[in-house]
Enzyme design. Structure first.
Site, PDB file in Angstrom:
ATOM      1  N   LYS A 100       0.829  -1.206   0.000  1.00  0.00           N
ATOM      2  CA  LYS A 100       0.000   0.000   0.000  1.00  0.00           C
ATOM      3  C   LYS A 100       0.870   1.266   0.000  1.00  0.00           C
ATOM      4  O   LYS A 100       2.094   1.194   0.204  1.00  0.00           O
ATOM      5  CB  LYS A 100      -0.920  -0.029   1.224  1.00  0.00           C
ATOM      6  N   TYR A 143     -12.321  -2.046  -3.899  1.00  0.00           N
ATOM      7  CA  TYR A 143     -12.841  -2.251  -2.540  1.00  0.00           C
ATOM      8  C   TYR A 143     -14.373  -2.168  -2.494  1.00  0.00           C
ATOM      9  O   TYR A 143     -14.934  -1.882  -1.436  1.00  0.00           O
ATOM     10  CB  TYR A 143     -12.238  -1.216  -1.594  1.00  0.00           C
ATOM     11  N   PHE A 153     -15.623   3.187   6.967  1.00  0.00           N
ATOM     12  CA  PHE A 153     -14.255   3.585   6.650  1.00  0.00           C
ATOM     13  C   PHE A 153     -13.981   3.643   5.146  1.00  0.00           C
ATOM     14  O   PHE A 153     -12.847   3.880   4.736  1.00  0.00           O
ATOM     15  CB  PHE A 153     -13.246   2.646   7.334  1.00  0.00           C
ATOM     16  N   ARG A 181      -1.806 -14.399   4.078  1.00  0.00           N
ATOM     17  CA  ARG A 181      -2.516 -13.749   5.191  1.00  0.00           C
ATOM     18  C   ARG A 181      -1.820 -14.002   6.524  1.00  0.00           C
ATOM     19  O   ARG A 181      -1.782 -13.133   7.396  1.00  0.00           O
ATOM     20  CB  ARG A 181      -3.986 -14.181   5.206  1.00  0.00           C
ATOM     21  N   THR A 189      -5.501  -7.578  10.442  1.00  0.00           N
ATOM     22  CA  THR A 189      -5.734  -6.289   9.772  1.00  0.00           C
ATOM     23  C   THR A 189      -5.265  -5.132  10.640  1.00  0.00           C
ATOM     24  O   THR A 189      -4.645  -4.186  10.155  1.00  0.00           O
ATOM     25  CB  THR A 189      -7.246  -6.136   9.471  1.00  0.00           C
ATOM     26  N   ARG A 191       2.573  -6.768   9.401  1.00  0.00           N
ATOM     27  CA  ARG A 191       1.855  -5.636  10.005  1.00  0.00           C
ATOM     28  C   ARG A 191       2.357  -5.334  11.414  1.00  0.00           C
ATOM     29  O   ARG A 191       2.447  -4.163  11.801  1.00  0.00           O
ATOM     30  CB  ARG A 191       0.355  -5.894   9.969  1.00  0.00           C
ATOM     31  N   ASN A 241      -1.870  -0.072   6.987  1.00  0.00           N
ATOM     32  CA  ASN A 241      -1.420  -1.403   7.433  1.00  0.00           C
ATOM     33  C   ASN A 241      -0.535  -2.097   6.412  1.00  0.00           C
ATOM     34  O   ASN A 241      -0.454  -3.312   6.346  1.00  0.00           O
ATOM     35  CB  ASN A 241      -2.610  -2.257   7.886  1.00  0.00           C
ATOM     36  N   HIS A 274      -1.965  -5.573   1.524  1.00  0.00           N
ATOM     37  CA  HIS A 274      -3.264  -6.223   1.326  1.00  0.00           C
ATOM     38  C   HIS A 274      -3.030  -7.628   0.798  1.00  0.00           C
ATOM     39  O   HIS A 274      -2.081  -7.856   0.060  1.00  0.00           O
ATOM     40  CB  HIS A 274      -4.096  -5.433   0.304  1.00  0.00           C
ATOM     41  N   GLU A 279      -9.769 -10.080  -7.717  1.00  0.00           N
ATOM     42  CA  GLU A 279      -8.709  -9.082  -7.503  1.00  0.00           C
ATOM     43  C   GLU A 279      -7.573  -9.234  -8.515  1.00  0.00           C
ATOM     44  O   GLU A 279      -7.032  -8.240  -9.000  1.00  0.00           O
ATOM     45  CB  GLU A 279      -8.186  -9.185  -6.062  1.00  0.00           C
TER      46      GLU A 279
HETATM   47  P1  CMP Z   1      -7.391  -4.641   3.496  1.00  0.00           P
HETATM   48  O1  CMP Z   1      -6.936  -6.030   3.727  1.00  0.00           O
HETATM   49  O2  CMP Z   1      -6.739  -3.912   2.377  1.00  0.00           O
HETATM   50  O3  CMP Z   1      -8.972  -4.637   3.253  1.00  0.00           O
HETATM   51  C1  CMP Z   1      -9.789  -3.528   3.581  1.00  0.00           C
HETATM   52  C2  CMP Z   1      -9.056  -2.468   4.302  1.00  0.00           C
HETATM   53  O4  CMP Z   1      -9.823  -1.496   4.978  1.00  0.00           O
HETATM   54  C3  CMP Z   1      -8.230  -3.092   5.404  1.00  0.00           C
HETATM   55  O5  CMP Z   1      -7.145  -3.799   4.834  1.00  0.00           O
HETATM   56  C4  CMP Z   1      -7.848  -1.887   6.243  1.00  0.00           C
HETATM   57  O6  CMP Z   1      -6.623  -1.310   5.852  1.00  0.00           O
HETATM   58  C5  CMP Z   1      -8.944  -0.885   5.913  1.00  0.00           C
HETATM   59  N1  CMP Z   1      -9.672  -0.441   7.101  1.00  0.00           N
HETATM   60  C6  CMP Z   1      -9.712   0.816   7.558  1.00  0.00           C
HETATM   61  N2  CMP Z   1     -10.453   0.903   8.670  1.00  0.00           N
HETATM   62  C7  CMP Z   1     -10.895  -0.339   8.946  1.00  0.00           C
HETATM   63  C8  CMP Z   1     -11.706  -0.904   9.972  1.00  0.00           C
HETATM   64  N3  CMP Z   1     -12.226  -0.160  10.947  1.00  0.00           N
HETATM   65  N4  CMP Z   1     -11.942  -2.229   9.915  1.00  0.00           N
HETATM   66  C9  CMP Z   1     -11.431  -2.995   8.924  1.00  0.00           C
HETATM   67  N5  CMP Z   1     -10.657  -2.503   7.925  1.00  0.00           N
HETATM   68  C10 CMP Z   1     -10.391  -1.197   7.934  1.00  0.00           C
END
Ligand code: CMP
Length: 138
Positions: free
Chosen positions: A9, A49, A57, A85, A91, A102, A112, A115, A126
């Protein structure tokens, strides 16, 4: 053999940890079969997304993901989705296990670093979102 999509990212690119992230994948035996650096458009991030479009968010997430270039890649290996993962960690970096990407590198649930696709159907969507068949070198 399974394929998954991963993104370093904008925060990962800014922190100069592209190689660090890819190195962790390669060290675990995952192979990079496609790779590109790109700057996502707003529409591009919203489409990627879309599954999160109703989440509170969403606007912040798409703004963050368009804030700088990203590195998008396809990784291949046995059980690649789950293994990637596992290497990424939870996350929210505050909840991530020691030694995960992470935990080691990320600042927040939004920033974070990385992805990874969460299921075979998501991975298929994706991968197809960013790469055509000729760009996959498995
Ligand atoms: P990612 O795996 O890229 O998939 C969705 C993204 O939303 C997640 O990683 C986070 O970086 C982002 N995100 C931001 N805020 C939140 C939240 N409150 N809960 C979950 N994902 C979040």
């Amino acid at each position: 053999m399974q394929r998954t999509l991963s993104i370093v990212k904008p925060d990962g690119v800014k922190k100069n940890v592209i190689g660090n992230v890819i190195g962790r994948f390669e060290s675990e035996g995952l192979r990079v079969v496609a790779l590109k650096m790109m700057h996502l458009t707003q529409k591009g991030a919203e489409g990627f997304y879309a599954v999160h479009s109703e989440r509170p968010f969403f606007a912040s997430l798409t703004e963050f993901m368009t804030g700088g270039p990203v590195v998008v890649m396809v990784l291949e290996g046995d059980n690649a989705i789950k293994r990637v993962r596992g290497l990424m960690g939870a996350t929210n970096p505050a909840e991530a296990d020691e030694g995960t990407i992470r935990k080691d590198l990320a600042d927040s649930i939004e920033a974070n670093i990385v992805h990874g696709s969460d299921a075979p159907e998501t991975a298929e969507f994706e991968i197809g979102y960013y790469f055509n068949a000729m760009e996959l070198h498995g």
